[in-house]
Enzyme design. Structure first.
Site, PDB file in Angstrom:
ATOM      1  N   ASN A   1     -20.370  41.029  -4.408  1.00  0.00           N
ATOM      2  CA  ASN A   1     -19.394  41.440  -3.828  1.00  0.00           C
ATOM      3  C   ASN A   1     -18.096  40.323  -3.454  1.00  0.00           C
ATOM      4  OD1 ASN A   1     -17.420  42.097  -1.837  1.00  0.00           O
ATOM      5  ND2 ASN A   1     -18.777  42.341  -0.466  1.00  0.00           N
ATOM      6  N   TRP A   2     -17.477  39.882  -4.610  1.00  0.00           N
ATOM      7  CA  TRP A   2     -16.337  38.794  -4.421  1.00  0.00           C
ATOM      8  C   TRP A   2     -15.445  39.083  -3.594  1.00  0.00           C
ATOM      9  CZ3 TRP A   2     -14.893  38.895 -10.171  1.00  0.00           C
ATOM     10  CH2 TRP A   2     -16.003  38.743 -11.202  1.00  0.00           C
ATOM     11  N   LYS A   3     -15.465  40.017  -2.311  1.00  0.00           N
ATOM     12  CA  LYS A   3     -14.353  39.894  -1.167  1.00  0.00           C
ATOM     13  C   LYS A   3     -12.936  39.453  -1.729  1.00  0.00           C
ATOM     14  CE  LYS A   3     -18.502  39.925   1.433  1.00  0.00           C
ATOM     15  NZ  LYS A   3     -19.215  39.160   3.063  1.00  0.00           N
TER      16      LYS A   3
ATOM     17  N   SER B   1     -26.644  37.091   2.899  1.00  0.00           N
ATOM     18  CA  SER B   1     -26.973  36.193   2.708  1.00  0.00           C
ATOM     19  C   SER B   1     -28.168  35.974   2.048  1.00  0.00           C
ATOM     20  CB  SER B   1     -27.870  35.381   4.112  1.00  0.00           C
ATOM     21  OG  SER B   1     -26.478  35.003   4.820  1.00  0.00           O
TER      22      SER B   1
ATOM     23  N   HIS C   1     -18.243  48.966   4.645  1.00  0.00           N
ATOM     24  CA  HIS C   1     -18.238  47.682   4.354  1.00  0.00           C
ATOM     25  C   HIS C   1     -18.479  46.783   6.038  1.00  0.00           C
ATOM     26  CE1 HIS C   1     -19.237  42.817   4.164  1.00  0.00           C
ATOM     27  NE2 HIS C   1     -19.374  42.942   3.258  1.00  0.00           N
TER      28      HIS C   1
ATOM     29  N   GLY D   1     -23.003  38.807  -1.547  1.00  0.00           N
ATOM     30  CA  GLY D   1     -22.048  38.066  -1.527  1.00  0.00           C
ATOM     31  C   GLY D   1     -21.224  36.768  -2.064  1.00  0.00           C
ATOM     32  N   GLY D   2     -21.273  35.765  -1.110  1.00  0.00           N
ATOM     33  CA  GLY D   2     -20.969  34.353  -1.538  1.00  0.00           C
ATOM     34  C   GLY D   2     -21.936  33.736  -2.682  1.00  0.00           C
TER      35      GLY D   2
ATOM     36  N   GLY E   1     -22.786  36.330   5.556  1.00  0.00           N
ATOM     37  CA  GLY E   1     -22.017  35.422   5.523  1.00  0.00           C
ATOM     38  C   GLY E   1     -22.558  34.060   6.557  1.00  0.00           C
TER      39      GLY E   1
HETATM   40  P1  PGA Z   1     -22.979  37.525   1.379  1.00  0.00           P
HETATM   41  O1  PGA Z   1     -22.788  38.913   1.529  1.00  0.00           O
HETATM   42  O2  PGA Z   1     -24.167  37.141   0.709  1.00  0.00           O
HETATM   43  O3  PGA Z   1     -22.169  36.119   2.036  1.00  0.00           O
HETATM   44  O4  PGA Z   1     -23.828  37.407   3.163  1.00  0.00           O
HETATM   45  C1  PGA Z   1     -22.858  40.194   1.293  1.00  0.00           C
HETATM   46  C2  PGA Z   1     -21.737  40.735   1.821  1.00  0.00           C
HETATM   47  O5  PGA Z   1     -20.854  40.814   2.898  1.00  0.00           O
HETATM   48  O6  PGA Z   1     -21.813  42.434   0.811  1.00  0.00           O
END
Ligand code: PGA
Length: 254
Positions: free
Chosen positions: A9-11, A214, A96, A235-236, A174
């Site tokens: 998920n590159w946001k 995370s 989300h 995500g990250g 995050g």
């Molecule tokens: P994260 O995000 O891995 O940076 O915690 C996960 C997500 O929001 O899908």
């Protein structure tokens, strides 16, 4: 046995050139030493066309991060599921926690979006998850059940075959603090119960339940072998090809 699904998920990150370079690196690493999973990347809207083109001839899926519930209309700034299909998106992330909490999307809105995506032939990654306050109040199972029941209310029995659920505790997104295998197993078991109650044993047992929050290369291995974990939503750590693929490779052992 269904193959695990690992989605990046590159946001709101990346120019077209940066996104193309990231998928090229993912493809190269995956060819060199494959993660035995299905991979997908959820790119920003502006990079979907370029990413789709770059991934032609590979098995890596392209997802969007949101969509509207109507196919067209006077909705300034929105993108419809029809438009996503037009650019070759295979799936869309819905519900989300950043959409729910920052943009005030309710369970009812998520349900409308889910229905619209499926009608347009787009698979859905439906996110659910409790806040820290809800967990502390012992309301986790209740919150997850409500989110699922409302989102899935109008879905036909075979509709579940086009849906994956992502359990993403809000407090783990995050923050660098992932949920423990015990916490994940408990919630995933609950999600499975809700699915089988709603869609029957056979259909309700088929869809994958991903964990997100995370997930990093150094904590992914024990999470990948946790009961009922059918993949990750990352995500990250999905913004670097090396870490994304090394997370996905954790499923090679399971
Ligand atoms: P994260 O995000 O891995 O940076 O915690 C996960 C997500 O929001 O899908």
């Amino acid at each position: 046995m269904t193959i695990p699904l690992v989605v990046g998920n590159w946001k709101m990150h990346g120019s077209q050139a940066e996104c193309v370079s990231l998928v090229r690196d993912i493809v190269r690493l995956q060819r060199r030493k494959p993660a035995r999973v299905q991979l997908a990347v959820a790119a920003p809207f502006t990079a979907l066309v370029a990413v789709k083109k770059t991934l032609r001839g590979t098995t890596i899926g392209v997802a969007a991060q949101n969509c509207h519930w109507q196919e067209s209309g006077a909705f300034t700034g929105e993108v419809s599921p029809t438009m996503l299909r037009d650019v070759g998106c295979d799936s869309v992330i819905l519900g989300h926690s950043e959409r729910r909490h920052i943009f005030h999307e309710t369970d009812a809105i998520v349900a409308q979006k889910l229905d619209a995506a499926l009608r347009n032939g787009i698979r859905v990654i439906l996110c659910v998850g409790e806040t820290l306050a809800e967990r502390r109040q012992g309301r986790t199972a209740k919150v997850i059940t409500r989110q699922l029941q409302i989102a899935l209310k109008g879905i036909a029995k075979n509709g579940i075959d086009n849906i994956e659920i992502a359990y993403e505790p809000v407090w783990a997104i995050g923050t660098g603090q992932n949920a423990s295998p015990v916490q994940i197993a408990r919630v995933h078991r609950r999600i499975r119960q809700v699915l089988t109650a709603r869609f029957g044993k056979a259909a309700g047992s088929r869809s994958r339940i991903l964990y997100g929050g995370s997930v990093k290369p150094d904590n992914a291995a024990p999470l990948a072998i946790t009961a009922e974990v059918g993949g990750f939503l990352v995500g990250g750590a999905s913004l670097a090809a090396e870490s994304f693929i090394s997370i996905a490779r954790c499923f090679n052992q399971s």
